[in-house]
Every structure is written in structure tokens, then in C-alpha cells.
Design a protein around this motif. Structure first.
Motif, PDB file in Angstrom:
ATOM      1  N   LEU A  40     -48.207   8.601  -2.060  1.00 21.34           N
ATOM      2  CA  LEU A  40     -48.058   8.775  -0.617  1.00 21.34           C
ATOM      3  C   LEU A  40     -46.752   9.474  -0.302  1.00 21.34           C
ATOM      4  O   LEU A  40     -46.683  10.369   0.532  1.00 21.34           O
ATOM      5  CB  LEU A  40     -48.055   7.401   0.078  1.00 21.34           C
ATOM      6  CG  LEU A  40     -49.406   6.830   0.459  1.00 21.34           C
ATOM      7  CD1 LEU A  40     -49.221   5.446   1.059  1.00 21.34           C
ATOM      8  CD2 LEU A  40     -50.133   7.725   1.435  1.00 21.34           C
ATOM      9  N   ASP A  41     -45.707   9.048  -0.985  1.00 17.34           N
ATOM     10  CA  ASP A  41     -44.394   9.636  -0.787  1.00 17.34           C
ATOM     11  C   ASP A  41     -44.424  11.131  -1.079  1.00 17.34           C
ATOM     12  O   ASP A  41     -43.857  11.944  -0.359  1.00 17.34           O
ATOM     13  CB  ASP A  41     -43.418   8.909  -1.718  1.00 17.34           C
ATOM     14  CG  ASP A  41     -41.988   9.173  -1.348  1.00 17.34           C
ATOM     15  OD1 ASP A  41     -41.163   9.330  -2.257  1.00 17.34           O
ATOM     16  OD2 ASP A  41     -41.699   9.234  -0.143  1.00 17.34           O
ATOM     17  N   TRP A  53     -54.742  -2.519  -0.476  1.00 12.17           N
ATOM     18  CA  TRP A  53     -53.308  -2.249  -0.631  1.00 12.17           C
ATOM     19  C   TRP A  53     -52.635  -2.161   0.736  1.00 12.17           C
ATOM     20  O   TRP A  53     -51.546  -2.702   0.948  1.00 12.17           O
ATOM     21  CB  TRP A  53     -53.115  -0.950  -1.403  1.00 12.17           C
ATOM     22  CG  TRP A  53     -51.684  -0.518  -1.495  1.00 12.17           C
ATOM     23  CD1 TRP A  53     -50.754  -0.948  -2.390  1.00 12.17           C
ATOM     24  CD2 TRP A  53     -51.022   0.410  -0.631  1.00 12.17           C
ATOM     25  NE1 TRP A  53     -49.538  -0.341  -2.137  1.00 12.17           N
ATOM     26  CE2 TRP A  53     -49.671   0.491  -1.077  1.00 12.17           C
ATOM     27  CE3 TRP A  53     -51.413   1.176   0.455  1.00 12.17           C
ATOM     28  CZ2 TRP A  53     -48.735   1.317  -0.466  1.00 12.17           C
ATOM     29  CZ3 TRP A  53     -50.468   2.001   1.067  1.00 12.17           C
ATOM     30  CH2 TRP A  53     -49.152   2.055   0.605  1.00 12.17           C
ATOM     31  N   ARG A  54     -53.283  -1.484   1.670  1.00  6.78           N
ATOM     32  CA  ARG A  54     -52.698  -1.319   3.006  1.00  6.78           C
ATOM     33  C   ARG A  54     -52.510  -2.655   3.695  1.00  6.78           C
ATOM     34  O   ARG A  54     -51.474  -2.930   4.279  1.00  6.78           O
ATOM     35  CB  ARG A  54     -53.602  -0.451   3.872  1.00  6.78           C
ATOM     36  CG  ARG A  54     -53.427   1.029   3.647  1.00  6.78           C
ATOM     37  CD  ARG A  54     -54.338   1.819   4.548  1.00  6.78           C
ATOM     38  NE  ARG A  54     -54.159   3.246   4.260  1.00  6.78           N
ATOM     39  CZ  ARG A  54     -55.134   4.117   4.269  1.00  6.78           C
ATOM     40  NH1 ARG A  54     -56.360   3.754   4.548  1.00  6.78           N
ATOM     41  NH2 ARG A  54     -54.902   5.391   3.982  1.00  6.78           N
ATOM     42  N   ARG A  83     -62.107   3.264  -4.804  1.00  6.94           N
ATOM     43  CA  ARG A  83     -60.848   3.829  -4.316  1.00  6.94           C
ATOM     44  C   ARG A  83     -60.609   3.423  -2.866  1.00  6.94           C
ATOM     45  O   ARG A  83     -59.520   2.987  -2.494  1.00  6.94           O
ATOM     46  CB  ARG A  83     -60.901   5.342  -4.453  1.00  6.94           C
ATOM     47  CG  ARG A  83     -59.579   6.060  -4.222  1.00  6.94           C
ATOM     48  CD  ARG A  83     -59.749   7.565  -4.396  1.00  6.94           C
ATOM     49  NE  ARG A  83     -58.507   8.277  -4.142  1.00  6.94           N
ATOM     50  CZ  ARG A  83     -58.060   8.583  -2.931  1.00  6.94           C
ATOM     51  NH1 ARG A  83     -58.731   8.219  -1.866  1.00  6.94           N
ATOM     52  NH2 ARG A  83     -56.911   9.244  -2.781  1.00  6.94           N
ATOM     53  N   ILE A 124     -49.768   4.274  -5.922  1.00  5.80           N
ATOM     54  CA  ILE A 124     -50.185   4.757  -4.609  1.00  5.80           C
ATOM     55  C   ILE A 124     -48.989   5.054  -3.727  1.00  5.80           C
ATOM     56  O   ILE A 124     -48.988   6.038  -2.987  1.00  5.80           O
ATOM     57  CB  ILE A 124     -51.144   3.766  -3.927  1.00  5.80           C
ATOM     58  CG1 ILE A 124     -51.707   4.385  -2.639  1.00  5.80           C
ATOM     59  CG2 ILE A 124     -50.474   2.455  -3.625  1.00  5.80           C
ATOM     60  CD1 ILE A 124     -52.806   3.578  -2.019  1.00  5.80           C
ATOM     61  N   ARG A 169     -52.138  -5.551   2.420  1.00  7.93           N
ATOM     62  CA  ARG A 169     -51.249  -6.505   1.767  1.00  7.93           C
ATOM     63  C   ARG A 169     -49.836  -6.006   1.585  1.00  7.93           C
ATOM     64  O   ARG A 169     -48.951  -6.763   1.266  1.00  7.93           O
ATOM     65  CB  ARG A 169     -51.810  -6.868   0.389  1.00  7.93           C
ATOM     66  CG  ARG A 169     -53.036  -7.697   0.505  1.00  7.93           C
ATOM     67  CD  ARG A 169     -53.615  -8.011  -0.839  1.00  7.93           C
ATOM     68  NE  ARG A 169     -54.851  -8.754  -0.666  1.00  7.93           N
ATOM     69  CZ  ARG A 169     -55.615  -9.138  -1.657  1.00  7.93           C
ATOM     70  NH1 ARG A 169     -55.280  -8.840  -2.885  1.00  7.93           N
ATOM     71  NH2 ARG A 169     -56.715  -9.806  -1.420  1.00  7.93           N
ATOM     72  N   SER A 170     -49.617  -4.753   1.743  1.00  5.95           N
ATOM     73  CA  SER A 170     -48.273  -4.242   1.479  1.00  5.95           C
ATOM     74  C   SER A 170     -47.847  -3.258   2.538  1.00  5.95           C
ATOM     75  O   SER A 170     -47.265  -2.230   2.237  1.00  5.95           O
ATOM     76  CB  SER A 170     -48.215  -3.567   0.102  1.00  5.95           C
ATOM     77  OG  SER A 170     -49.142  -2.510   0.022  1.00  5.95           O
ATOM     78  N   ALA A 219     -52.180  -2.276  -9.093  1.00  6.71           N
ATOM     79  CA  ALA A 219     -51.222  -2.688 -10.130  1.00  6.71           C
ATOM     80  C   ALA A 219     -51.288  -4.177 -10.419  1.00  6.71           C
ATOM     81  O   ALA A 219     -50.281  -4.808 -10.725  1.00  6.71           O
ATOM     82  CB  ALA A 219     -49.787  -2.316  -9.709  1.00  6.71           C
ATOM     83  N   ARG A 238     -42.942  -1.871  -0.666  1.00  5.71           N
ATOM     84  CA  ARG A 238     -43.531  -1.124  -1.770  1.00  5.71           C
ATOM     85  C   ARG A 238     -44.256  -2.114  -2.659  1.00  5.71           C
ATOM     86  O   ARG A 238     -43.669  -3.050  -3.154  1.00  5.71           O
ATOM     87  CB  ARG A 238     -42.444  -0.436  -2.590  1.00  5.71           C
ATOM     88  CG  ARG A 238     -41.825   0.716  -1.858  1.00  5.71           C
ATOM     89  CD  ARG A 238     -40.891   1.447  -2.766  1.00  5.71           C
ATOM     90  NE  ARG A 238     -40.386   2.639  -2.106  1.00  5.71           N
ATOM     91  CZ  ARG A 238     -39.682   3.551  -2.694  1.00  5.71           C
ATOM     92  NH1 ARG A 238     -39.389   3.440  -3.951  1.00  5.71           N
ATOM     93  NH2 ARG A 238     -39.248   4.607  -2.067  1.00  5.71           N
ATOM     94  N   GLY A 239     -45.540  -1.914  -2.863  1.00  2.00           N
ATOM     95  CA  GLY A 239     -46.314  -2.900  -3.616  1.00  2.00           C
ATOM     96  C   GLY A 239     -46.549  -2.532  -5.058  1.00  2.00           C
ATOM     97  O   GLY A 239     -47.427  -3.068  -5.696  1.00  2.00           O
ATOM     98  N   ASP A 262     -56.347  -8.504  -8.440  1.00  2.00           N
ATOM     99  CA  ASP A 262     -56.748  -7.684  -7.283  1.00  2.00           C
ATOM    100  C   ASP A 262     -57.736  -6.613  -7.693  1.00  2.00           C
ATOM    101  O   ASP A 262     -58.699  -6.320  -6.973  1.00  2.00           O
ATOM    102  CB  ASP A 262     -55.507  -7.004  -6.673  1.00  2.00           C
ATOM    103  CG  ASP A 262     -54.677  -7.947  -5.849  1.00  2.00           C
ATOM    104  OD1 ASP A 262     -53.567  -7.553  -5.438  1.00  2.00           O
ATOM    105  OD2 ASP A 262     -55.136  -9.085  -5.624  1.00  2.00           O
ATOM    106  N   ILE A 291     -57.594   0.970  -1.659  1.00  2.00           N
ATOM    107  CA  ILE A 291     -56.560   1.469  -0.745  1.00  2.00           C
ATOM    108  C   ILE A 291     -56.494   0.590   0.498  1.00  2.00           C
ATOM    109  O   ILE A 291     -55.406   0.250   0.973  1.00  2.00           O
ATOM    110  CB  ILE A 291     -56.808   2.945  -0.369  1.00  2.00           C
ATOM    111  CG1 ILE A 291     -56.508   3.845  -1.573  1.00  2.00           C
ATOM    112  CG2 ILE A 291     -55.973   3.362   0.827  1.00  2.00           C
ATOM    113  CD1 ILE A 291     -56.801   5.306  -1.348  1.00  2.00           C
TER     114      ILE A 291
END
Lengths: 469, 184
Positions: B99-100, B82-83, B75, B95, B85-86, B38, B90-91, B42, B79
Motif C-alpha cells: 500500500l505504501d 486486514w482492514r 485476496r 500488504i 483488524r489493523s 501474516a 501496521r499489521g 487468520d 484484505i
């Protein structure tokens, strides 16, 4: 194994499934050159040596976003307009040429001869239900208003057959779809009268409805629910076992807009008190909510949004609201105020709108809006003094409410003041009406998300439609 | 340029390989990365890292479908980014929502053998995907592989957002039942 593992595993699925999805979803690589993405090999190699920079600000968490939104709500100043010239309500027997009138302030009126009594579904669709001699629904006719004329909409009928608690339940769902507006109606009982059933729409859905089946004493007040596909008539049970085993005497089953959860009011085997629960539609977990409030009973449950359930109680002229935040698994008391007593002059209190928002009226009649999700109160609506004869009717999406003052006679609503509060646009517009006593005003309700209609009896029944821009 | 010729350029260690990859797949990889992160900067970074990874992977790899090969790299990189950094917050991007939604399909126990488990699980998910309808499969892949939002899926498929939600809901329920039978 956790949900991150499953996300990684999905990353390794067969290429043919990805290609298939690419084709249907149009995620096929473009031949266009993206200048920003063109990188030379040398540059790539340098970055590999130096390492990737990591100086990106994280986006705000959803919690922070929520707080920021409600800070805005707290500062929100509602614009109030009281249109100075009153509507001159025409006699239903003779509209003459006056079928469309601009009342000013973004409000217009339209007067329509309908010729039959119709009920509004609140989203622009009107309907009329026909009943057989035994009281069962024998047919439904749907209509819409187009250019001041009531037009038929094609009525579809879906037959279903399910089994619930060993009993066959058969019936029809009557529905229509026109310009993305959807309505569905159906209710009945089994031939042995041991169960009643009803159809209800699900927010955002137009192909699927909820079929709820309520049992009598013979089946221990059991509750069953099915997702009914309107195009095929196929019904899929909501609960894995035959019905909701943990609760009986279910009074309400409200599906959240995201279809992940349902709010239920029912009784457990060991406690015959009606209590609220949240049911996770995917895992089948049932979470009791009452103990978290610290009170003994609740009047009402409703969804504020996908992630928040509201529980309300009126007791001893007092109003309390709790908000259960699903993501944080926390219960918070958000409102604890006296109820507005219309019989006592100079008293203040809250007015329940049966939705996410509440009106707070102070002792002088000045009104503010409360968001029950977290108790935030807007700035006062200056210029408006609440008439204690006033009544409020919430719109279908919960974002607007109709305010009206009725000089109620024995056989007519006699609406002398009418207005709409728009909670998201922070706008409140009202106007007065004269000449309303020449018609018998039977019903007032939302026609669609922007229009309120008053229906009258008399020479073929008429609709007085007020659109608030 | 055809995929086979682009792969030949990688094997020949020609710098033109990256230019041709960027020209044909730059936007595609950026879209995948952006759905996860997002954030334009990045996502650009992930795309550049994808080109480096591709350069280091070919040879020995000679993928038959270059789009999915590159898409999987992007991908994975996104991911991981994302993992790291967040982890606590919630980033944004789709994603976290994805995940939710997937959290109910599987029991949540932490495991140090996560990579091995993911590979084993991938085989079973492939078998599962074979059993569901085309619409269910493409919607599932669109949501959890491409990480498209419900709204984007609605626009791309022509289905209403409500139908997309129901398709995903049913597929997750079926996946959960399938994985339960496999004793996950």
C-alpha cells in the motif's frame, strides 16, 4: 480515490495477467493435500451460521519493533578481545613460508605479493585505473583475491549517451560482477568542459548505476541524474524535467537502499546556503530539512536505513546529530555531545565514524557505542581503553569499523595496533603488531566485509590482509 | 481433478466440491491469505471463508480458470479482514508495504464511491498492463496481486532483489503517468 482503491482495483485485473504471473512465479496451485486446510461442507455451513471468530492478536507495529530492537542495543554488551600475542609482521621482501598465520581470537593474517598498486572497493574487488594523457580514464582493470592469489576479473564497459541541459554527455562505465560482488567506476567531463559526470553504485543493484552530471556556471550549476542500465546502455532520467529544477550546486545525491528516496545537499534560488533535502524519487517531491533542525547549516547527510536520514554538524568542538524519520515525518535531535579532543588529557567526547554509529569515550577512555538513529547508547566496552592516537575507518555496509593506532612516521602509516568493531555482533577484537617498521605501509582499508588490508610499497607492492571472523 | 469437473460438483451441490477444492487449491489460497495477514490462524480462516464464498457463488458462476476465481475471493476476503483488524496500526505482512508503495501512484482523496471507482480503475489498469513488458507485468502482479515480498519475487524470478525493486519502481512511475493522463 486512495491507495486502498488501487489495491482493490488490482484485485480485479484480467485473469490472463494473473495466470501469466502464476506461470513465471511458480504460484501454481499444488496437487498436494493440505490437511490443515481440509474442511467439510457441514463445518463451513456451521461457521457461516455462527460467524467468524475474531480473536487474533495484532502483530507489533514497526514503531514498536524499532523500540524493542533499540532496547536490545541499549543493553548490548560488547565482547572485547585483546589478542595477547602480537603479530610478527614479515618483511615484504621475503615472506618465506609464512604466507598465512593464525593470530588467534578469530583473526588470521595472509601476506600476498601483488606486484602492482591496487585500490580496494571494500567488497572484495580490487581495481587499477589507467589514465590517458589528458587525464581521462582510459581503462579499468578489476581483480579479486582467491587463495592468496590476485586474479583478473572480466572488465565490462558500457557506453552511454545522454543529453543534459542541451549538452551531449558521453562516456563509459567500467564494471565487473564476480560471485555477487559488484563494482562500477566512471567519471569524466564533456568536451566543452561545461559539465563533469560520475558513475556511482546503488546499494543492492548490479544491473543499474547512477550517472550524476554536475554543471558549471554556464548552466547555472544545474544537476542532472540518470539511471544507467549497464547491459543496454539505456539511460533513464531521474527527474521528470530536464534536471533538478528546484536546486543548484548539488554537492551530494545519495540514493536510499530501497531506491524510494534520495538525500541531496544543494542550494535553492532564494537561499545560497548549502542545505539538505529529501527527494521522493517516485513523486518528485522535494522536502527541505534544514528548518526542521533549528540550525543554520549542516556538515553531512547520510542514510541510517531506508526510513531514516541523519544530519550532522560539528561546531565549536561540539557534535550534533538529527535524525529525520520519513514514515513519521519527524525530526529528532539524537546526539548533542562534545567532540573528543585528542590533545587534552582526561577529556571525553564522541568520535565520528561517518556512519550510523558513533563512539563515545568518557574521561577515563572507556568506550560505548551510540546509535545515531535514536541516540541509544550501548553498555560500555569493558576492558578497552581508547587510545587517542586511534583512528576509525567504517566498513562499506556501516556495520563494522576498523580501529587502528598509527605510530605514524613521515612516510609510513606504521600500524602498531589493529582491530575491528562489529556493531551488530557486539564484538571488538584488536591485536598489536611488531616489526611493522621494516615495510613502508602506504594504505589501510577494507578489503571486504570481514577483512582489512594494509598495502605496502617496495618490491612489487604487497598486501597484508587481516580477516576477522 | 480438472477445474471443469470441480465446478460441475459445485453446480451439482455435491459436498465433494469443497474437498476437491481444498485438495487442489488449499495451499494456493493459504499462501495468498498468509501474504496479506501474516498469521496462520487468520489465513486458515480466510481460506475457510473462501470455500463458503465459492459454495455460494457457484452456481450462478462457472469460472473458466478456477485458480484465479478462488484466488480473487481469498485476496478480497483477506484484505477486508486486514482492514477491519489493523486500521490504525501496521499489521505485518506485505500488504502495508505494498500500500505504501502504491500510494504515490494515485492522489489520496477519500471517496464514498470507492467500489465503483475501483471497478472503473480496474479497466484502466488492465489497459495499462497491456502496454508494459512481460517481466514488468509479472513482477507487478506478483507484488501487488499475490503480495509476494521482494525477496520471494527475487527467488521465484531469478532476478536480483535490486532488479526487482527497479522493475517495480519503473512500473509504478509509468502507472502514475498513465493514470495522470486518464485524469485520476
Amino acid at each position: 480515490m486512495n491507495n486502498q482503491t488501487i489495491l482493490d482495483a488490482i484485485g480485479m485485473i484480467d485473469d490472463r495477467y494473473i495466470v501469466s504471473a502464476q506461470k513465471q512465479l511458480g504460484c501454481i496451485p499444488s496437487e498436494e493435500v493440505s490437511l490443515s486446510a481440509v474442511v467439510s461442507v457441514k463445518h463451513v455451513r456451521r461457521r457461516a451460521l455462527i460467524g467468524v471468530a475474531a480473536a487474533v492478536m495484532l502483530l507489533l507495529s514497526s514503531f514498536v519493533t524499532t523500540m524493542a530492537v533499540n532496547e536490545e542495543f541499549r543493553k548490548m554488551v560488547f565482547e572485547f578481545f585483546h589478542i595477547t600475542v602480537a603479530e610478527n609482521v614479515p618483511n615484504g621482501d621475503d615472506f618465506g613460508d609464512k604466507t598465512h598465520v593464525d593470530l588467534g581470537g578469530g583473526v588470521s593474517a595472509e601476506y600476498i605479493h601483488v606486484g602492482k598498486e591496487l585500490t580496494s572497493s571494500g567488497n572484495g574487488i580490487l581495481y587499477n585505473i589507467n589514465y590517458s594523457e589528458n587525464g581521462e580514464i582510459s581503462g579499468v582493470s578489476f581483480y579479486q583475491l582467491t587463495g592468496g592469489i590476485v586474479q583478473d576479473i572480466q572488465t565490462n564497459r558500457t557506453e552511454f549517451h545522454v543529453s543534459a541541459g542541451g549538452t551531449s554527455v558521453d562516456g563509459y562505465a567500467y564494471w565487473c560482477l564476480s560471485d555477487d560482488r559488484f563494482a562500477a567506476i566512471g567519471r569524466g567531463q564533456t568536451t566543452d568542459r561545461s559539465k563533469i559526470w560520475e558513475i556511482s553504485t546503488i546499494s543492492g543493484q548490479s544491473e543499474m548505476v547512477l550517472l550524476s552530471i554536475y554543471s558549471g556556471i554556464e548552466d547555472n550549476l544545474a544537476f542532472y541524474a540518470f539511471w544507467l542500465d549497464l547491459h543496454t546502455g539505456a539511460a533513464e532520467a531521474v527527474f521528470e524535467d530536464d534536471g533538478l529544477c528546484e536546486l543548484t550546486h548539488v554537492q551530494e545525491f545519495q540514493v536510499a537502499p530501497n531506491c524510494k528516496y534520495a538525500l541531496i545537499r544543494g542550494q535553492s534560488d532564494y537561499d545560497l546556503t548549502d542545505a539538505p533535502y529529501i527527494y521522493n524519487l517516485e513523486s518528485g517531491n522535494l522536502l527541505p530539512l534544514l528548518d526542521m533542525t533549528g540550525t543554520e547549516n549542516i556538515d553531512k547527510v547520510l542514510w541510517a536505513d531506508d526510513d531514516t536520514a541523519l544530519l550532522t554538524l560539528k561546531k565549536d568542538n561540539h557534535y550534533i546529530c538529527w535524525a529525520y524519520h520519513i514514515q513519521e515525518s519527524t525530526m529528532e535531535k539524537t546526539v548533542d555531545e562534545p567532540l573528543l579532543n585528542s590533545d587534552v588529557d582526561g577529556s571525553g567526547g564522541v568520535v565520528d565514524l561517518n556512519g550510523r554509529y558513533l563512539l563515545h569515550v568518557d574521561e577515563t577512555g572507556v568506550v560505548a557505542v551510540i546509535d545515531q538513529k535514536d541516540g541509544t547508547r550501548s553498555a560500555a566496552i569493558y576492558g578497552f581503553v581508547y587510545d587517542k592516537r586511534g583512528q576509525i575507518l567504517l566498513g562499506a555496509d556501516g556495520e563494522k569499523a576498523c580501529y587502528f593506532v598509527s605510530a605514524q612516521s613521515s612516510d609510513s602509516l606504521s600500524v602498531e595496533t589493529l582491530g575491528v568493531i562489529d556493531f551488530t555482533a557486539a564484538k571488538f577484537t584488536i591485536f598489536d603488531r611488531s616489526g611493522f617498521d621494516q615495510n613502508q605501509e602506504l594504505r589501510l582499508g577494507w578489503l571486504d566485509k570481514n577483512s582489512v588490508a594494509i598495502s605496502t610499497a617496495g618490491n612489487g607492492a604487497d598486501l597484508y590482509v587481516y580477516k576477522f571472523e | 481433478m480438472e477445474d471443469a469437473r470441480i465446478v460441475d460438483l459445485y453446480w451439482a451441490r455435491s459436498e465433494r466440491a469443497i474437498d476437491e477444492t481444498s485438495s487442489k487449491y488449499g495451499k494456493y489460497c493459504f499462501a495468498i491469505a498468509h501474504n496479506i495477514l501474516a498469521n496462520d490462524e487468520d489465513a486458515d480462516e480466510s481460506v475457510n471463508d473462501t470455500y463458503l464464498d465459492a459454495w455460494n457463488s457457484m452456481p450462478p458462476h462457472r469460472p473458466a480458470i478456477l485458480s484465479t476465481f478462488l484466488g480473487k475471493i481469498t485476496r478480497r476476503i483477506s484484505i477486508d479482514k486486514w482492514r477491519s483488524r489493523s486500521a490504525e496500526k501496521r499489521g505485518g505482512g506485505e500488504i502495508f508495504l505494498a500500500l505504501d508503495e502504491l500510494s504515490e501512484c494515485i492522489s489520496s482523496r477519500n471517496s464514498v464511491e470507492q467500489e465503483i471507482e475501483a471497478a472503473e480503475l480496474a479497466k484502466d489498469i488492465n489497459d495499462f498492463l497491456r502496454t508494459i513488458s512481460l517481466d514488468e507485468r509479472n513482477t507487478f502482479v506478483g507484488r501487488y496481486w499475490f503480495l509476494l515480498s521482494v525477496k520471494e519475487l527475487s527467488v521465484k524470478t531469478g532476478f536480483s532483489e535490486g532488479k526487482i525493486k527497479i522493475l517495480l519502481f519503473r512500473t509504478r512511475k509509468k502507472l502514475k503517468a498513465y493514470l495522470k493522463r486518464k485524469e485520476y
